[in-house]
Design an enzyme around this catalytic site. Structure first.
Site, PDB file in Angstrom:
ATOM      1  CB  SER A 122       6.625   6.052   5.050  1.00 22.47           C
ATOM      2  OG  SER A 122       5.799   6.757   5.970  1.00 22.47           O
ATOM      3  CB  THR A 124       4.730   7.392   9.220  1.00 19.53           C
ATOM      4  OG1 THR A 124       5.868   7.502   8.362  1.00 19.53           O
ATOM      5  CG2 THR A 124       4.940   8.236  10.466  1.00 19.53           C
ATOM      6  NE  ARG A 159       4.106   9.381  26.687  1.00 19.77           N
ATOM      7  CZ  ARG A 159       2.925   8.777  26.666  1.00 19.77           C
ATOM      8  NH1 ARG A 159       1.849   9.463  26.984  1.00 19.77           N
ATOM      9  NH2 ARG A 159       2.806   7.527  26.340  1.00 19.77           N
ATOM     10  CG  HIS A 162       8.244  10.355  24.321  1.00 23.69           C
ATOM     11  ND1 HIS A 162       8.311  10.325  22.953  1.00 23.69           N
ATOM     12  CD2 HIS A 162       7.496  11.443  24.647  1.00 23.69           C
ATOM     13  CE1 HIS A 162       7.648  11.358  22.462  1.00 23.69           C
ATOM     14  NE2 HIS A 162       7.143  12.060  23.471  1.00 23.69           N
ATOM     15  N   PRO A 163       6.968   7.383  23.228  1.00 27.63           N
ATOM     16  CG  PRO A 163       4.738   7.556  22.526  1.00 27.63           C
ATOM     17  CD  PRO A 163       5.725   8.124  23.508  1.00 27.63           C
ATOM     18  CG  ASP A 165      11.872  11.569  23.086  1.00 25.55           C
ATOM     19  OD1 ASP A 165      12.137  11.897  21.910  1.00 25.55           O
ATOM     20  OD2 ASP A 165      11.297  12.311  23.906  1.00 25.55           O
ATOM     21  CG  HIS A 221      -2.031 -30.128 -28.487  1.00 23.53           C
ATOM     22  ND1 HIS A 221      -1.752 -28.810 -28.763  1.00 23.53           N
ATOM     23  CD2 HIS A 221      -0.883 -30.817 -28.719  1.00 23.53           C
ATOM     24  CE1 HIS A 221      -0.487 -28.694 -29.156  1.00 23.53           C
ATOM     25  NE2 HIS A 221       0.059 -29.914 -29.129  1.00 23.53           N
ATOM     26  CB  SER A 351     -26.044 -29.200  -8.427  1.00 23.30           C
ATOM     27  OG  SER A 351     -27.088 -28.528  -9.097  1.00 23.30           O
ATOM     28  CE  LYS A 357     -22.921 -30.906 -12.147  1.00 25.00           C
ATOM     29  NZ  LYS A 357     -21.738 -30.223 -11.617  1.00 25.00           N
ATOM     30  CG  ASN A 359     -19.999 -29.404  -8.630  1.00 23.87           C
ATOM     31  OD1 ASN A 359     -20.277 -30.206  -9.516  1.00 23.87           O
ATOM     32  ND2 ASN A 359     -20.772 -28.387  -8.324  1.00 23.87           N
ATOM     33  CD  GLU A 364     -15.110 -26.070  -9.050  1.00 21.25           C
ATOM     34  OE1 GLU A 364     -15.835 -25.652  -8.115  1.00 21.25           O
ATOM     35  OE2 GLU A 364     -15.533 -26.745  -9.992  1.00 21.25           O
TER      36      GLU A 364
END
Length: 496
Positions: A122, A124, A159, A162-163, A165, A221, A351, A357, A359, A364
């Site tokens: 949840s 929480t 307190r 309060h976290p 209340d 194709h 490379s 080379k 790339n 990518e």
């Protein structure tokens, strides 16, 4: 100075780092969930702060911390009149509470959110993490500003802030956490993903306009088809990305209904009947996103179909980004032995063994990001289907993590692809046009004049002999020269 402090919750005392704003419930969660080492995405932490800020402001206006607008008395849905008086806050403490919420929303307290993303389903643990951080920081702010208040490690009932209340007043993790997820995802999509996709589409459109007259061979194709222009080909990609931006906007639409106000199971127990609507209106004004209260809180609490729908749009964006990046990679293949119809910017050596080379690294990278998003879609869809039983979906944290990661990956990949690759693409005009005359598909233009069977025979003979369609037609006097030149004009073949 002491390295630790002790606080108490409903299960007893817990030892905490002395300088941490979080409290015992957060610390218990840190010990319970040593799973991934990854905490909540910062976007979600900030959204939690903004939801708490909106909730505190609405509770203030409704008089749930004392007198509200026009002197209205506190009212609890499904609760006694005046029940909020016990949890009253002075204007001074309320200002500190609102300021602490804003600090979380502004990303100033991210280091105080240590709970692993793989936690209680949840959310929480993270909701209480936010409640504790905001409460303790608000108490500190009130002390700094000269107001006498109780210290943080005293018993919960005295307190000053309060976290549960105060910070969590009128709320439950079951409606706060999904509301924060919707808020975080919608903001990230609007502020980061949509602009990145729009820039990508704009850059492709610019290249399409530059190359509108560059003839090349079409391919279906992966084999030769009738001629097109390079601009037409790139323009199709631009349209893909433009539609992707539209799909990202549609992803936001799936998130606009917010569960806040439903509290634990959708009934709205312990909250004010206007709380959900007002919080949504405040969040809408603050973000510019038209959030609304859920039409049915039982659906909004129990199911995460909106997240599944949202990520479905992100999946389609990922498919489009993958396709565009892959096609750019193919068009740049070579440079000597591939199509080589466009030239990529040289970003880094390609490379460790083959000198010189280079790339298609940006292509990518974007393709890999898109692949991860497709995997995230499976996670979100499975969690949406299997995680919701009765009044709660218990897979919300991982769903949030997947959705926000997908937004971040798509936005970053599209931006890097645009800035470091698309913006510096060059057309290889010679390579594009050289393949057109050699293509056997030139016989397609002869079909209305000589029929499909004779055109097919010419194509087969051209392939066997190595001659062009034009050369064979001249040798066989298939058509008068003027008519032949008109029929085999490749530019005529790029339009109806």
């Amino acid at each position: 100075m002491a390295k630790y402090r002790t606080e108490r919750d409903s299960m007893g005392e817990v030892r905490l780092p002395a300088d941490a704003y979080f409290g015992p419930q957060t610390q218990r969660a840190v010990k319970n969930f040593p799973i991934s080492g990854r905490t909540l995405p910062p976007e979600l932490i900030h959204a939690l702060g903004l939801v708490k800020w909106a909730a505190a402001g609405v509770n203030r206006d409704l008089g749930r911390f004392g007198e509200g607008e026009k002197g209205t008395a506190p009212i609890c849905r499904n609760g006694p009149q005046g029940a909020a008086h016990k949890w009253g806050l002075s204007p001074f403490l309320l200002d500190a509470l609102l300021a602490a919420c804003r600090e979380v929303a502004d990303g100033k307290l991210d280091d105080h959110f240590p709970v692993d993303v793989f936690q209680t389903g949840s959310g929480t643990s993270s909701n209480m993490n936010a409640n504790e951080v905001i409460a303790n920081r608000a108490i500190e702010l009130s002390e700094v500003r000269g107001q006498r208040s109780e210290v943080r490690n005293q018993k919960s009932e005295i307190r000053p802030i309060h976290p549960n209340d105060h910070v969590n007043l009128g709320q439950s993790s079951n409606d706060v956490f999904p509301t924060a997820i919707h808020l975080a995802a919608a903001r990230a999509i609007r502020e980061r993903l949509i602009p990145a996709l729009q820039r990508c589409a704009k850059m492709l459109s610019r290249k399409a306009a530059e190359w509108q007259d560059v003839l090349k061979i079409g391919r279906t194709h992966l084999t030769d088809a009738t001629p097109i222009t390079l601009g037409q080909e790139i323009g199709g990609m631009a349209r893909q990305m433009d539609r992707s931006a539209g799909r990202a906007a549609a992803a936001i639409d799936a998130l606009l209904e917010l569960p806040i106000g439903g509290t634990a199971v959708g009934t709205g127990v312990n909250t004010h009947p206007e709380f959900g609507r007002r919080v949504c209106e405040l969040l809408a004004r603050e973000t510019g996103i038209p959030f609304v209260e859920a039409a049915d809180h039982f659906e909004a609490n129990s199911q995460r179909d909106g997240l599944v729908e949202c990520h479905g749009q992100l999946r389609t964006v990922a498919v489009a980004l993958f396709a565009v990046a892959n096609n750019i990679r193919w068009l740049a293949s070579g440079p000597q032995c591939g199509f080589s119809e466009i030239k990529l910017p040289e970003r880094q050596p390609g490379s460790s063994i083959m000198p010189g080379k280079v790339n298609p690294v940006l292509c990518e990278s974007a393709m890999q990001a898109a692949a991860r998003v497709l995997g995230n879609d499976q996670t979100v869809a499975f969690c949406g289907a299997a995680g919701g039983q009765f009044q709660l979906n218990v897979m919300m944290p991982v769903m949030a993590d997947a959705v926000l990661e997908s937004v971040r990956l798509l936005a970053n990949a599209a931006s890097a692809f645009t800035d470091f690759c698309l913006s510096r693409l060059e057309a290889n005009v010679e390579a594009c046009e050289a393949a057109v005359e050699k293509s056997l598909s030139m016989a397609t233009a002869l079909t209305p004049l000589i029929g499909y069977e004779q055109a097919a025979a010419l194509a087969k003979e051209a392939f066997a002999s190595g001659k062009t369609i034009r050369q064979l037609c001249r040798e066989k006097n298939v058509l008068p020269e003027e008519q032949l030149d008109e029929a085999l004009d490749p530019r005529r073949m790029t339009r109806p």
